[in-house]
Design a protein around this motif. Structure first.
Motif, mmCIF file in Angstrom:
data_model
loop_
_atom_site.group_PDB
_atom_site.id
_atom_site.type_symbol
_atom_site.label_atom_id
_atom_site.label_comp_id
_atom_site.label_asym_id
_atom_site.label_seq_id
_atom_site.Cartn_x
_atom_site.Cartn_y
_atom_site.Cartn_z
ATOM 1 N N LEU A 174 39.051 43.137 29.167
ATOM 2 C CA LEU A 174 39.518 42.521 30.022
ATOM 3 C C LEU A 174 39.226 42.893 31.528
ATOM 4 C CD1 LEU A 174 43.464 42.893 28.881
ATOM 5 C CD2 LEU A 174 42.034 41.094 29.085
ATOM 6 N N VAL A 175 38.189 43.583 31.471
ATOM 7 C CA VAL A 175 37.531 43.959 32.897
ATOM 8 C C VAL A 175 37.361 42.710 33.710
ATOM 9 C CG1 VAL A 175 35.331 44.081 31.958
ATOM 10 C CG2 VAL A 175 35.746 45.503 33.888
ATOM 11 N N TRP A 176 36.992 41.530 32.981
ATOM 12 C CA TRP A 176 36.875 40.307 33.543
ATOM 13 C C TRP A 176 37.835 40.002 34.439
ATOM 14 C CZ3 TRP A 176 39.966 36.220 33.734
ATOM 15 C CH2 TRP A 176 40.737 35.941 32.932
ATOM 16 N N LEU A 177 39.280 40.240 34.206
ATOM 17 C CA LEU A 177 40.496 40.182 35.009
ATOM 18 C C LEU A 177 40.250 40.839 36.258
ATOM 19 C CD1 LEU A 177 43.027 38.466 35.472
ATOM 20 C CD2 LEU A 177 44.251 40.542 34.031
ATOM 21 N N TYR A 178 39.831 42.087 36.062
ATOM 22 C CA TYR A 178 39.696 43.080 37.279
ATOM 23 C C TYR A 178 38.643 42.443 38.528
ATOM 24 C CZ TYR A 178 37.849 47.056 40.021
ATOM 25 O OH TYR A 178 37.406 47.854 41.215
ATOM 26 N N VAL A 179 37.465 42.029 37.854
ATOM 27 C CA VAL A 179 36.541 41.274 38.736
ATOM 28 C C VAL A 179 37.123 39.939 39.388
ATOM 29 C CG1 VAL A 179 34.286 40.040 38.719
ATOM 30 C CG2 VAL A 179 34.673 42.329 37.293
ATOM 31 N N GLY A 180 37.962 39.131 38.421
ATOM 32 C CA GLY A 180 38.259 37.905 39.092
ATOM 33 C C GLY A 180 39.489 38.277 40.132
ATOM 34 N N ILE A 181 40.405 39.195 39.909
ATOM 35 C CA ILE A 181 41.281 39.632 40.990
ATOM 36 C C ILE A 181 40.724 40.153 42.191
ATOM 37 C CG2 ILE A 181 43.391 40.866 41.589
ATOM 38 C CD1 ILE A 181 44.071 40.682 38.625
ATOM 39 N N ARG A 182 39.821 41.006 42.078
ATOM 40 C CA ARG A 182 38.872 41.542 43.141
ATOM 41 C C ARG A 182 38.432 40.520 44.160
ATOM 42 N NH1 ARG A 182 37.445 45.436 45.372
ATOM 43 N NH2 ARG A 182 35.099 45.318 45.391
ATOM 44 N N MET A 183 37.809 39.422 43.323
ATOM 45 C CA MET A 183 37.165 38.457 44.197
ATOM 46 C C MET A 183 38.256 37.602 45.126
ATOM 47 S SD MET A 183 34.358 37.153 41.311
ATOM 48 C CE MET A 183 34.035 35.570 42.371
ATOM 49 N N ILE A 184 39.316 37.313 44.496
ATOM 50 C CA ILE A 184 40.424 36.717 45.073
ATOM 51 C C ILE A 184 40.995 37.851 46.233
ATOM 52 C CG2 ILE A 184 42.845 36.074 44.969
ATOM 53 C CD1 ILE A 184 42.301 35.364 41.959
ATOM 54 N N HIS A 185 40.994 39.028 45.758
ATOM 55 C CA HIS A 185 41.658 39.744 47.148
ATOM 56 C C HIS A 185 40.408 39.961 48.375
ATOM 57 C CE1 HIS A 185 44.513 42.250 44.372
ATOM 58 N NE2 HIS A 185 44.710 41.092 44.763
ATOM 59 N N MET A 186 39.217 39.794 47.995
ATOM 60 C CA MET A 186 38.069 39.718 49.019
ATOM 61 C C MET A 186 38.011 38.425 49.546
ATOM 62 S SD MET A 186 35.348 42.107 47.040
ATOM 63 C CE MET A 186 34.355 42.523 48.400
ATOM 64 N N GLY A 187 38.782 37.364 49.319
ATOM 65 C CA GLY A 187 38.762 36.249 50.241
ATOM 66 C C GLY A 187 38.386 35.232 49.349
ATOM 67 N N GLY A 188 38.034 35.346 47.950
ATOM 68 C CA GLY A 188 37.507 34.079 47.292
ATOM 69 C C GLY A 188 35.814 34.223 47.489
ATOM 70 N N ARG A 189 35.246 34.993 48.096
ATOM 71 C CA ARG A 189 33.758 34.663 48.351
ATOM 72 C C ARG A 189 32.906 34.889 46.884
ATOM 73 N NH1 ARG A 189 35.246 38.675 51.932
ATOM 74 N NH2 ARG A 189 35.364 38.016 54.212
ATOM 75 N N PRO A 190 32.168 33.793 46.540
ATOM 76 C CA PRO A 190 31.362 33.787 45.316
ATOM 77 C C PRO A 190 30.520 35.089 45.271
ATOM 78 C CG PRO A 190 30.353 32.506 46.762
ATOM 79 C CD PRO A 190 31.529 32.998 47.448
ATOM 80 N N TRP A 191 30.819 36.248 44.916
ATOM 81 C CA TRP A 191 30.280 37.472 44.808
ATOM 82 C C TRP A 191 29.245 37.239 43.394
ATOM 83 C CZ3 TRP A 191 29.298 39.496 49.030
ATOM 84 C CH2 TRP A 191 30.263 39.832 49.895
#
Length: 560
Positions: A174-191
């Motif tokens: 479920l680490v993928w959910l952590y990565v996805g939420i972090r990307m949202i919190h960082m403004g949705g930038r495509p990291w």
């Protein structure tokens, strides 16, 4: 007043969730809690902790088992689950980072879906712990400001290089959910590199664990009791959380802070939405708990707690037509000395309705094991218990089965092997006192040790009922085994009832007639039991007896 409602209206909703979850598990499904508890043995030792965290998802597994051990006391397990669901709901809301009132009821949806998915008895609480752990890490990284800064890419590199592998190892795929939420919190930038680093984490885990297939690397055994299987809902729940966070990030509707005046229309919409979510929960959750499956789980729970009257009463209202259910009901009838009277008032599966043959799964032979124990067939009980323990697919040790194995060894006088089982139990919480008392008894010598062991009334009873001589045993000939058991001890009335019942189930009426005198001589009946009277009427009238329970059984089994 508006500001006060804004500040405090969310807490009562969360408390209502907790109250609903508590009564759901405590009153509606306490047997589901017992089922989960009996397939693990949580040990309070550093070694047990290190064994769990040595694999991906290990901390989630350990935390799940930590809570599940308290299911031994149903109300306490239900209370802890209510706290967990309230925490999970607040973590979902915190991850959404929203001030929109209308989005708050939606934060309950993942909890509803998780409660529904737990209707699958193989879903482990470790999955819920992993979900909560990932959300907690997402909130912590946001709290410490790792989503912003003059050089956000540098912050992301520093945080993700360490945290992505850590979150993966603690909580699993479920680490993928952590990565996805972090990307949202960082403004949705495509990291893109963050996603690549997550993939590299999975790849490194596959190298570190070459014995694990990739499917188990992604969905570790902490999530589901059956390895290499993953119900679709376990993938849907984190996806729903990700979508909720996405919607909250791009919400264009009214956002309300404590200093903002709230329009009446918003409150009306909020009430409608809350009612809709509550209605969705009331409709969805019961559909996840299959009626027949949980009827069988409840019967085994009642057998475990020796609630014989409840088994008979509930089976009279509804009985699942399986050998498992027949074994449970017949055991209850035998303990109330009603087997000879009422056996064929209930569904009988056939010649396996008293004791089922050994089946290689973790559940089917539980009531058969208990029936063998009450009969005094100690060696057969021990073999069934070992087979059941070995059939737990995630390789956990069962507290219930370990205790039964220890009892069998003590009844047989195998004290050294019993000591090993008792030492495991002594490191647990709810089995500790029982195990320590037996270990203390084993410390004594000679007659004092025997007296201490036999102070356990259950072990004393079984030792008096067991076979007195060695011979080749065959569970494939149950009538012979029951007959020999009764012949060894005429006080074993359960063996007598099972002996005669087995002949009736297999249709061996001449043998039943031959040994019916045993029931008259040793059974303690003032008159012939009603069930035996019915059988004799069938024999005398060649089966031409209307409304005969035994005739109906024979007709169903023979198709005539």
């Amino acid at each position: 007043m508006t500001n006060y409602l804004y500040r405090h209206w969310k807490t009562p909703l969360t408390l209502l969730l907790g109250i609903a979850v508590f009564f759901f598990w405590w009153k509606a499904y306490p047997h589901a809690l017992s089922y989960q508890e009996q397939y693990q043995l949580f040990l309070w030792t550093p070694q047990y902790f290190s064994e769990r965290v040595a694999v991906p998802g290990g901390l989630a597994d350990w935390l799940g088992e930590l809570v599940v051990q308290f299911y031994y006391v149903e109300w306490l397990g239900a209370f802890l689950l209510s706290l967990f669901f309230m925490l999970l709901q607040r973590l979902v809301w915190a991850s959404m980072k929203s001030h929109a009132l209308l989005l708050y009821p939606l934060s309950f949806i993942p909890c509803i879906l998780l409660l529904w998915s737990m209707g699958d008895a193989s879903v482990l609480l470790g999955y819920g712990m992993a979900l909560a752990g990932v959300l907690a890490f997402s909130c912590l990284t946001y709290l410490f400001g790792l989503h912003k800064g003059r050089k956000p890419l540098l912050w992301a590199v520093v945080a993700d290089v360490v945290l992505i592998p850590l979150v993966y190892w603690l909580f699993g795929g479920l680490v993928w959910l952590y990565v996805g939420i972090r990307m949202i919190h960082m403004g949705g930038r495509p990291w893109l590199w963050t996603v690549i680093w997550m993939g590299a984490t999975f790849w490194m885990a596959s190298i570190a664990l070459p014995q694990w297939p990739m499917q188990q690397i992604i969905m570790p055994i902490a999530y589901y009791r059956i390895p290499l299987l993953c119900p679709w809902m376990l993938s849907i729940i984190p996806l729903v959380v990700f979508l909720l966070c996405t919607v909250a990030a791009f919400w264009k509707g009214e956002k309300t802070r404590p200093t903002t005046r709230i329009r009446k229309g918003v409150w009306t919409a909020l009430l409608v939405e809350t009612a809709a979510v509550a209605g969705f929960a009331c409709w969805l959750v019961p559909t996840g708990f299959d009626k027949d499956t949980y009827a069988l789980i409840r019967q085994d729970y009642l057998v475990r707690n020796q609630r014989w009257d409840d088994i008979i009463k509930e089976a009279a209202d509804y009985q699942v037509r399986t050998p498992f259910s027949s074994v449970c009901v017949n055991l209850a009838l035998s303990q109330k000395r009603l087997l000879a009277d009422r056996m064929f008032d209930f569904y009988q599966s056939g010649d396996d309705a008293l004791v089922m043959h050994s089946i290689g799964d973790l559940t089917s032979n539980m009531p058969s094991m208990e029936a063998l124990w009450h009969l005094g067939m100690v060696n057969a009980t021990q073999r069934y218990a070992f087979n059941l323990q070995g059939s737990i697919l995630n390789a956990k040790r069962s507290g219930r089965l370990t205790r039964r194995i220890a009892q069998c060894m003590l009844a047989n006088g195998h004290y050294q092997t019993a000591r090993k089982q008792l030492q495991w139990l002594s490191q647990s919480l709810f089995y500790r006192q029982w195990a320590n008392e037996r270990l203390a008894a084993l410390q004594q010598e000679g007659d004092a040790r025997e007296r201490a062991i036999l102070s356990d009334a259950d072990i004393k009873r079984v030792r008096s009922l067991r076979f007195k001589s060695d011979f080749l045993f065959s569970i494939g000939e149950p009538a012979t085994m029951f007959g020999l058991l009764f012949n060894d001890n005429h006080q074993n009335l359960m063996a007598l009832d099972y002996f005669l019942a087995q002949h009736l189930l297999s249709g061996n009426l001449p043998a039943f007639q031959q040994y019916l005198a045993w029931a008259q001589q040793y059974g303690g009946y003032r008159q012939m039991p009603l069930g035996y009277q019915d059988v004799m009427r069938c024999i005398q009238n060649n089966g031409n007896v209307s409304d005969s329970p035994y005739r109906n059984y024979v007709k169903r089994m023979t198709g005539q």
